[in-house]
Scaffold this motif. Structure first.
Motif, mmCIF file in Angstrom:
data_model
loop_
_atom_site.group_PDB
_atom_site.id
_atom_site.type_symbol
_atom_site.label_atom_id
_atom_site.label_comp_id
_atom_site.label_asym_id
_atom_site.label_seq_id
_atom_site.Cartn_x
_atom_site.Cartn_y
_atom_site.Cartn_z
ATOM 1 N N ALA A 167 18.282 75.461 120.136
ATOM 2 C CA ALA A 167 17.240 75.514 120.595
ATOM 3 C C ALA A 167 15.859 75.289 119.695
ATOM 4 N N TRP A 168 16.253 75.704 118.424
ATOM 5 C CA TRP A 168 15.006 75.602 117.372
ATOM 6 C C TRP A 168 14.797 74.321 117.052
ATOM 7 N N GLU A 169 15.819 73.496 116.806
ATOM 8 C CA GLU A 169 15.808 72.117 116.550
ATOM 9 C C GLU A 169 15.369 71.297 117.856
ATOM 10 N N VAL A 170 15.329 71.737 119.047
ATOM 11 C CA VAL A 170 14.788 71.055 120.133
ATOM 12 C C VAL A 170 13.208 71.692 120.212
ATOM 13 N N ALA A 171 12.885 72.804 120.014
ATOM 14 C CA ALA A 171 11.488 73.341 119.627
ATOM 15 C C ALA A 171 10.809 72.549 118.731
ATOM 16 N N LYS A 172 11.402 72.045 117.713
ATOM 17 C CA LYS A 172 10.651 71.252 116.599
ATOM 18 C C LYS A 172 10.138 70.028 117.129
ATOM 19 N N VAL A 173 11.008 69.549 117.829
ATOM 20 C CA VAL A 173 10.805 67.910 118.481
ATOM 21 C C VAL A 173 9.406 68.036 119.575
ATOM 22 N N ILE A 174 9.801 69.298 120.275
ATOM 23 C CA ILE A 174 8.747 69.313 121.122
ATOM 24 C C ILE A 174 7.364 69.683 120.921
ATOM 25 N N LYS A 175 7.435 70.449 119.600
ATOM 26 C CA LYS A 175 6.044 70.672 118.903
ATOM 27 C C LYS A 175 5.687 69.189 118.559
ATOM 28 N N CYS A 176 6.358 68.472 117.866
ATOM 29 C CA CYS A 176 5.916 67.142 117.664
ATOM 30 C C CYS A 176 5.309 66.244 118.532
ATOM 31 N N ARG A 177 5.803 66.569 120.014
ATOM 32 C CA ARG A 177 5.453 65.565 121.022
ATOM 33 C C ARG A 177 4.183 66.089 121.477
ATOM 34 N N ASN A 178 3.913 67.484 121.179
ATOM 35 C CA ASN A 178 2.737 68.119 121.715
ATOM 36 C C ASN A 178 1.655 67.813 120.574
ATOM 37 N N GLU A 179 1.935 67.841 119.566
ATOM 38 C CA GLU A 179 1.032 67.416 118.450
ATOM 39 C C GLU A 179 0.491 65.705 118.692
ATOM 40 N N ILE A 180 1.504 64.708 119.136
ATOM 41 C CA ILE A 180 1.077 63.507 119.324
ATOM 42 C C ILE A 180 0.251 63.505 120.476
ATOM 43 N N MET A 181 0.789 63.938 121.684
ATOM 44 C CA MET A 181 -0.136 63.881 122.934
ATOM 45 C C MET A 181 -1.552 64.726 122.726
ATOM 46 N N HIS A 182 -1.518 65.815 121.946
ATOM 47 C CA HIS A 182 -3.026 66.522 122.145
ATOM 48 C C HIS A 182 -3.660 66.007 120.835
ATOM 49 N N SER A 183 -3.600 64.913 120.008
ATOM 50 C CA SER A 183 -4.051 64.291 118.888
ATOM 51 C C SER A 183 -5.425 63.477 119.364
ATOM 52 N N SER A 184 -6.557 64.096 119.210
ATOM 53 C CA SER A 184 -7.682 63.540 119.861
ATOM 54 C C SER A 184 -8.071 62.056 119.226
ATOM 55 N N GLU A 185 -7.751 62.009 117.949
ATOM 56 C CA GLU A 185 -7.874 60.519 117.402
ATOM 57 C C GLU A 185 -6.832 59.647 117.397
ATOM 58 N N MET A 186 -5.626 60.177 118.074
ATOM 59 C CA MET A 186 -4.376 59.205 118.040
ATOM 60 C C MET A 186 -4.040 58.745 116.618
ATOM 61 N N LYS A 187 -3.907 59.588 115.763
ATOM 62 C CA LYS A 187 -3.540 59.387 114.154
ATOM 63 C C LYS A 187 -2.626 60.205 114.021
ATOM 64 N N VAL A 188 -1.703 60.301 113.058
ATOM 65 C CA VAL A 188 -0.779 61.045 112.234
ATOM 66 C C VAL A 188 -0.464 60.358 110.831
ATOM 67 N N SER A 189 -0.326 61.268 109.708
ATOM 68 C CA SER A 189 -0.498 60.671 108.427
ATOM 69 C C SER A 189 1.035 60.290 108.193
#
Length: 276
Positions: free
Chosen positions: A112-134
């Motif tokens: 479940a921890w590996e799943v949670a990490k990917v879900i967190k990435c998904r949320n960071e992408i969707m919630h990124s106001s500027e639609m940019k990641v390093s």
């Protein structure tokens, strides 16, 4: 589509990283859906079989929209009531608090921890106001996807899409301009070649999903009105600079704007209602 606008967007490495990561998540979700649907169906059939008074052929009398399952319950229906009691029995602490930590079939080969990490990435992408990641974020994302897929190494459809995800994350994604020599990142070097229309369709899927996420957050009032206003301003500014996207997302933006204005109106009327 105005090709020059697409080329300008992809010249921004952080935006291109955002699109690449989002596209990989959409590919991953697509190949997961069939597997998850099958497993969840089997899981809830097993739950139903544990309720002796119902049996596997129990019918629901709560109406045409009532189905005894994890998503729909009608309080007046005895089948739904017993289903709900049975499911909650598996997800209730001794103090009465409900939890969903074990809401998955025991056969799932998943940490479940590996799943949670990917879900967190998904949320960071969707919630990124500027639609940019390093680029650093993208490299970390690639490792998390690798660990995630390793958890599903016995599921052929998931393993099959991983090689494509790896290629997408490591390719340059330069768009080939008609009549010019192919740039770095085209088929000859990485095995991945996307035309401008293909890249544009990927952008549209991600942006539509982002707007849908914003709409749901606004609808459920999960964000403060100021936060929604700021995100709307950022999105409108982005679309003003990208006419090709603005035209196709006009209806989505209008729908979100309408909901936001409705909430603003309701908030402004509340003090008057209280005074009355």
């Amino acid at each position: 589509m105005v090709l020059s606008e697409l080329v300008a967007r992809l010249n921004c490495a952080e935006y291109k990283n955002w699109v690449k990561a989002g596209h990989c998540l959409l590919l991953l979700r697509g190949c997961l859906q069939g597997f998850v649907d099958r497993e969840v169906l089997a899981f809830h059939r097993g739950l139903l079989a544990t309720v002796p008074s119902l049996g596997p052929r129990a019918t629901c009398r709560g109406g045409s929209r009532c189905s005894p399952g994890p998503r729909q319950f009608q309080p007046q229906c005895q089948v739904c009531a017993e289903w709900k009691r049975e499911i909650l029995k598996h997800h209730t602490h001794r103090n009465g608090d409900i939890h969903w930590g074990n809401c998955c079939p025991g056969r799932w080969p998943v940490d479940a921890w590996e799943v949670a990490k990917v879900i967190k990435c998904r949320n960071e992408i969707m919630h990124s106001s500027e639609m940019k990641v390093s680029s650093g974020w993208l490299q970390d994302f690639q490792m998390k996807i690798q660990h995630f897929v390793n958890e599903f190494r016995n599921i052929p459809e998931i393993v099959a899409v991983y090689s494509r995800i790896q290629q997408l994350l490591t390719s340059d994604w330069a768009v080939h301009l008609p009549g010019e020599d192919q740039q770095d990142g085209c088929e000859g070097e990485t095995g991945i070649y996307l035309s401008e229309s293909q890249v544009n369709e990927i952008e549209m899927k991600l942006l539509k999903e982002k707007l849908q996420e914003m709409y749901l957050q606004a609808e459920e009032q999960e964000m403060l009105p100021e936060e929604i206003s700021d995100k709307l301003k950022t999105m409108k500014a982005f679309l003003r600079d990208n006419e090709d996207l603005r035209k196709r997302l006009m209806e989505d933006m209008r729908r979100l704007d309408s909901l936001h204005l409705q909430h603003q109106k309701e908030d402004s009327e509340e003090p008057g209602e209280q005074d009355a």
